[in-house]
Design a protein around this motif. Structure first.
Motif, PDB file in Angstrom:
ATOM      1  N   GLU A 112     101.882  52.591  63.534  1.00 20.47           N
ATOM      2  CA  GLU A 112     102.789  53.327  63.074  1.00 20.47           C
ATOM      3  C   GLU A 112     102.889  54.693  62.835  1.00 20.47           C
ATOM      4  N   TYR A 113     101.849  54.844  62.244  1.00 25.04           N
ATOM      5  CA  TYR A 113     101.845  55.883  62.253  1.00 25.04           C
ATOM      6  C   TYR A 113      99.905  56.921  62.267  1.00 25.04           C
ATOM      7  N   SER A 114     100.081  56.728  63.423  1.00 25.28           N
ATOM      8  CA  SER A 114      98.956  56.909  64.142  1.00 25.28           C
ATOM      9  C   SER A 114      99.213  58.016  65.089  1.00 25.28           C
ATOM     10  N   VAL A 115      99.768  59.171  65.353  1.00 28.42           N
ATOM     11  CA  VAL A 115      99.586  60.248  65.705  1.00 28.42           C
ATOM     12  C   VAL A 115     101.282  61.131  64.896  1.00 28.42           C
ATOM     13  N   GLY A 116     101.136  61.962  65.197  1.00 31.87           N
ATOM     14  CA  GLY A 116     101.941  63.274  64.898  1.00 31.87           C
ATOM     15  C   GLY A 116     101.647  63.646  63.224  1.00 31.87           C
ATOM     16  N   ASN A 117     102.924  64.381  62.840  1.00 32.81           N
ATOM     17  CA  ASN A 117     102.416  64.731  61.258  1.00 32.81           C
ATOM     18  C   ASN A 117     102.285  63.760  60.447  1.00 32.81           C
ATOM     19  N   TYR A 118     101.175  64.059  59.629  1.00 29.60           N
ATOM     20  CA  TYR A 118     101.202  62.496  58.540  1.00 29.60           C
ATOM     21  C   TYR A 118     101.693  62.981  56.870  1.00 29.60           C
ATOM     22  N   PHE A 119     101.569  64.139  56.853  1.00 27.72           N
ATOM     23  CA  PHE A 119     102.891  64.860  55.830  1.00 27.72           C
ATOM     24  C   PHE A 119     104.309  63.861  55.974  1.00 27.72           C
ATOM     25  N   ASP A 120     104.529  64.320  56.866  1.00 23.78           N
ATOM     26  CA  ASP A 120     105.908  63.869  57.318  1.00 23.78           C
ATOM     27  C   ASP A 120     106.558  62.846  57.228  1.00 23.78           C
ATOM     28  N   TYR A 121     105.074  62.270  57.378  1.00 19.74           N
ATOM     29  CA  TYR A 121     105.457  59.636  57.770  1.00 19.74           C
ATOM     30  C   TYR A 121     105.600  60.258  56.159  1.00 19.74           C
ATOM     31  N   LEU A 122     104.502  60.817  55.092  1.00 20.63           N
ATOM     32  CA  LEU A 122     104.404  60.107  53.711  1.00 20.63           C
ATOM     33  C   LEU A 122     105.959  60.783  52.772  1.00 20.63           C
ATOM     34  N   ALA A 123     106.729  62.064  53.194  1.00 27.45           N
ATOM     35  CA  ALA A 123     107.654  62.998  53.115  1.00 27.45           C
ATOM     36  C   ALA A 123     108.644  62.365  53.043  1.00 27.45           C
ATOM     37  N   ARG A 124     109.190  61.079  53.777  1.00 29.09           N
ATOM     38  CA  ARG A 124     110.219  60.146  54.110  1.00 29.09           C
ATOM     39  C   ARG A 124     110.064  59.026  53.576  1.00 29.09           C
ATOM     40  N   ALA A 125     108.918  58.856  53.234  1.00 27.49           N
ATOM     41  CA  ALA A 125     108.824  57.654  52.174  1.00 27.49           C
ATOM     42  C   ALA A 125     108.516  58.130  50.651  1.00 27.49           C
ATOM     43  N   ALA A 126     108.288  59.315  50.763  1.00 29.39           N
ATOM     44  CA  ALA A 126     108.598  59.339  49.025  1.00 29.39           C
ATOM     45  C   ALA A 126     110.154  59.878  49.195  1.00 29.39           C
ATOM     46  N   GLU A 127     111.154  60.104  49.602  1.00 30.91           N
ATOM     47  CA  GLU A 127     112.309  60.759  49.928  1.00 30.91           C
ATOM     48  C   GLU A 127     113.210  59.274  49.126  1.00 30.91           C
ATOM     49  N   ASN A 128     111.864  58.113  50.460  1.00 27.31           N
ATOM     50  CA  ASN A 128     112.854  56.881  50.075  1.00 27.31           C
ATOM     51  C   ASN A 128     112.414  56.522  48.437  1.00 27.31           C
ATOM     52  N   GLY A 129     111.356  57.113  47.773  1.00 25.09           N
ATOM     53  CA  GLY A 129     111.130  56.593  46.374  1.00 25.09           C
ATOM     54  C   GLY A 129     109.960  56.546  46.109  1.00 25.09           C
TER      55      GLY A 129
END
Length: 859
Positions: free
Chosen positions: A48-65
């Motif tokens: 699910e996280y194989s394309v795109g910007n990885y910082f964006d994925y991590l930022a959303r996870a960090a916002e979710n706690g």
């Protein structure tokens, strides 16, 4: 940025999940392992996280706690900024409510720090193995495994739960064999004594005494056993049984008993009479002769006095003889005894005195001399019997003369000391077996016994091989006509008894020390439990009854009384929030549950529902049979931490938005200024003024571009300077008077601090204006390069018709744009020089630093 085929093959060879990122966090490539995994099993890793910007994925996870996502963001940033690598290990709870552990590693993929490897490995088995090893080590560090005394741990019903190596060695079982059998198979309960012990243990909870045990091969082992029922840390009843093998001691006791029976048999076998008198001439022991010859079968028949069976006319002679024996150790007398049926018989008595525990006794033997033939016969028989007793006694005996030279020695004496009879006879006993340091003590004993005094003491004697032997030494004088003519030396080997006493003493000291240490550890654990800053509670049974809870747990639930009560009865608000269901799953499945920052509403001391965020763990507790009997709960209140983090994140987001808005407005204001300058130039054509205004306009435009670049990206303090230069060059070419100029631009990915970006942007603008004003643009070729080597920024400008040709020309120039160049170079602390070739090439170098203060530092 493209990833080479070699790099792709290299990451595909990794057994872990691997991705390649660029400096901006864009995912350039992932390996087959990454592409084949689902996110559910790996947190925020997988296809699910194989394309795109990885910082964006991590930022959303960090916002979710997710704290680990935030830590990974910071770790990747550190590596991008020059750190060699970054590691972190984090847990993931999958859909099966199982905890898996993963290790994340970030490190540069190339020397230029353009790309970075992101490696994700499953280390669950390593973590589980480490925990299991630690638990195993802790268990076997206990004194239980190191105790020399055999120990069994079991249940009150007789099941055996554990045994230490000493118990296994004594009973001959392996641990697996012993844990499969019942206590009654190793403790012989066939005797009445054993059954009484079991009943006492059941009634009082403890027992101490001697019992027979049975080893694996059916051999009965006499032991001294101590058993006690106790309640373990989980509240279950257990039995602790400690025992020691007393076979050696029993053998010694049996030897003494055998010797006693032997002596009693010998005494009873003596011809005639044997009687033992105390100082008052009372009979305290007699042989069968009184029954056989005199007809007396009960001491009560004698009224407990020797004179009751002696005719009165012989009393005086007997009194004198007894006095002689007491004074000189031995004596003889002839007296007439009255049989129970009234008949009289004449006996000749020989008496010997001996001391025992400060008491004086007289042992007398009497021979019926009524008929001389019978007397001689009895004498011969008695002599032979005594000789056999002497030779076959299990006690070492030597008969010495008054010069301490051996006249007779029995077999046991030779075995004890290792000498042959010829080596002993005729030699001094003390010189043979007395150590030199005890020679004076031996001489003192000889002096006492030659004076008619029998002695007895524990001492040490020496064998033929030089080894020492502890013995109980008794010396008895042999008198004839009131004179000592010989001495009996009686030696009893007490080495086993002494070793046993030493062993018992050592075990007792070890036991005392172990008890002290155990008590100290227990108090320490209780103190740690009570003072723990985290809330801890123990729930027992499938109804989850509270059996223990510390003060931190009481405070968390509003100070309610909970001990002895069920979870749902004490905390009904938890049931509606699914926590009771979680406890049920843990109890039924035997798997732990871990929650991080879970929102829970708890009734406080005022009876109001209060919101809390908790990190808590529910862990099943197993008994020795592997059955779940309760749940361990540990909870940490992180409400303040969660609220504070949320406030900080909201505040940071607001500040970022405000700062972007400021840059946007600055850019717009600068655009208004350049627009006004365009209107001014259109309204007032001037061939001299308008070019100058266009130079000023280009400077304003270069600053405006920096502010535009900032508000269009997430990072509000750094500028992607390579993109900025590309836009500047394109704009410069479009607005240049010489549009046919050929451009060659080579730019590395470079981010600069806002202050350095403004100064460097103005400098680039002035140098391009300098080229533009050279007047030879139609045949001009312009090259611009931007390179970053670690923290060193290198900018190259190359042109055939540069406006200047030497460093001195820049430093000494009076032209306005050259003075601006001097100031900007100084602000950047830059060094510069010209390289000669087909075209002039200006090389500018400066260190990349975080310049603090206003971004408009130009003077």
């Amino acid at each position: 940025m493209e990833v080479s085929v070699t790099e792709k093959k290299m990451i595909d060879a990794y057994p872990a999940l691997v991705a390649i990122l660029d400096r901006e966090g864009n995912i350039l490539c992932v390996n087959r392992e990454w592409q084949g995994r689902t996110t559910e099993a790996n947190g925020f890793f997988g296809r699910e996280y194989s394309v795109g910007n990885y910082f964006d994925y991590l930022a959303r996870a960090a916002e979710n706690g997710n704290d680990f996502a935030l830590k990974i963001i910071l770790g990747i940033r550190q590596v991008i900024e020059g750190e060699p690598d970054f590691h972190i290990t984090y847990p993931v709870i999958n859909s099966s409510n199982q905890k898996n552990w993963y290790k994340v590693t970030v490190r540069p993929a190339d020397d230029k720090l353009d790309t970075f490897l992101l490696i994700h490995e499953d280390v669950s088995r390593l973590i589980q193995t480490t925990v299991a090893l630690r638990e195993s080590q802790e268990r076997y560090k206990q004194q239980f495994m190191e105790a020399d005394m055999p120990i069994l741990i079991g249940k009150p019903d007789g099941d055996i739960l554990d045994a230490n190596p000493a118990a296994l060695d004594l009973l001959g079982y392996t641990k697996e064999e012993l844990l499969k059998i019942h206590r009654n198979e190793v403790i012989d309960i066939s005797s009445a004594q054993s059954r009484e012990a079991v009943e006492q243990h059941a009634e009082t909870g403890e027992f101490q005494g001697e019992l027979p045990m049975i080893d694996k091969y059916g051999k009965r082992i006499p032991v001294e056993l101590s058993s006690k029922i106790y309640r373990n840390e989980t509240g279950h009843l257990r039995t602790l049984t400690m025992f020691k093998d007393i076979s050696a001691r029993k053998e010694v006791e049996e030897k003494f008993e055998t010797e006693k029976r032997f002596n009693e048999t010998a005494l009873d076998s003596l011809p005639g009479l044997f009687v033992l008198l105390d100082e008052q001439s009372q009979i305290i022991r007699f042989n069968n002769g009184f029954t056989v010859e005199l007809g007396y079968d009960d001491p009560a028949d004698l009224d407990k006095s020797i004179f009751d069976i002696i005719v009165p006319e012989d009393h005086q002679n007997v009194i004198e003889a007894l006095t002689e024996v007491r004074e000189h150790g031995k004596g003889e007398v002839q007296a007439t005894l009255v049989k129970k049926n009234g008949d009289r018989r004449i006996y000749k008595f020989r008496g010997n005195r001996f001391n025992s525990k400060d008491e004086v006794y007289i042992a007398a033997t009497g021979i019926d001399i009524t008929e001389n033939i019978e007397i001689e016969r009895e004498k011969e028989f008695t002599y032979e019997l005594m000789a056999q007793l002497f030779n076959n006694s299990p006690i070492g005996i030597v008969l010495s003369d008054t010069e301490n030279k051996a006249e007779r020695v029995n077999d046991q004496f030779t075995r004890m000391f290792g000498f042959q009879s010829p080596e002993i006879l005729g030699n001094s006993v003390d010189e043979l077996i007395s150590p030199s340091e005890l020679r004076e003590d031996a001489e003192r004993i000889n002096e006492q016994v030659l004076n008619g005094k029998a002695t007895q003491q524990e001492t040490v004697r020496r064998r033929k091989d030089g080894s020492e032997l502890p013995v109980l030494l008794g010396t008895v004088p042999v008198k004839m006509a009131g004179k000592v003519v010989a001495v009996y030396g009686i030696y009893i080997d007490i080495s086993e008894r002494i070793e046993l006493e030493v062993r018992i003493s050592e075990l007792f000291e070890k036991e005392k020390k172990a008890r002290k240490e155990a008590e100290k550890s227990k108090l320490k654990l209780e103190k740690m439990f009570a003072q723990s800053p985290t809330g801890i509670a123990l729930l027992e049974g499938d109804q989850f009854k509270f059996i223990m809870a510390n003060s931190a747990y009481h405070k968390l639930i509003g100070g309610r009384e909970i001990i002895g009560r069920n979870f749902d009865d004490v905390l009904p608000e938890m049931k509606s929030q699914g926590i009771s269901e979680t406890l049920r799953k843990v109890y039924d499945s035997g798997e732990s549950y871990v929650a991080e920052e879970e929102r829970v509403e708890v009734v406080d001391s005022n009876g109001q529902l209060a919101e809390h965020f908790l990190n808590y763990t529910c862990k099943p507790l197993f008994d020795d049979d592997g059955h779940i009997y309760g749940i361990f709960v540990e909870a940490v209140d992180v409400t303040e931490l969660v609220n504070s983090r949320n406030k900080i994140q909201n505040s940071l987001k607001e500040k970022e938005i405000l700062l972007q808005e400021v840059h946007h407005r600055v850019k717009n204001n600068l655009a208004v200024i350049t627009g006004l300058m365009d209107l001014q130039m259109m309204d007032t054509p001037d061939d001299i003024l308008n070019p100058k205004l266009r130079e000023v306009q280009s400077r304003i435009f270069s600053i405006a571009q920096i502010h535009e670049a900032i508000y269009q990206q997430e990072d509000v303090v750094r500028v992607k300077f390579d993109e900025y230069l590309k836009q500047m060059v394109d704009s410069w070419k479009q607005n240049s008077e010489h549009r046919d100029i050929r451009l060659d631009v080579k730019l590395d990915n470079v981010s600069l601090n806002l202050n350095q970006a403004v100064s460097c942007g103005l400098l680039t603008n002035e140098l391009m204006n300098l080229i533009d004003s050279s007047g030879n643009g139609k045949q001009n070729h312009f090259s611009l390069s931007l390179v970053q080597k670690e923290d060193l920024i290198v900018i190259g400008f190359e042109n055939r018709n540069f406006g200047v040709s030497s460093v001195e020309e820049i430093e000494q120039a009076e032209k306005f744009n050259l003075k601006i160049i001097q100031v900007l170079l100084s602000q950047l602390s830059a060094s510069y020089h010209f390289e000669e070739g087909e075209a002039k090439k200006l090389i500018i170098q400066f260190q990349k630093v975080d310049v603090k203060g206003s971004s408009s530092s130009f003077i």
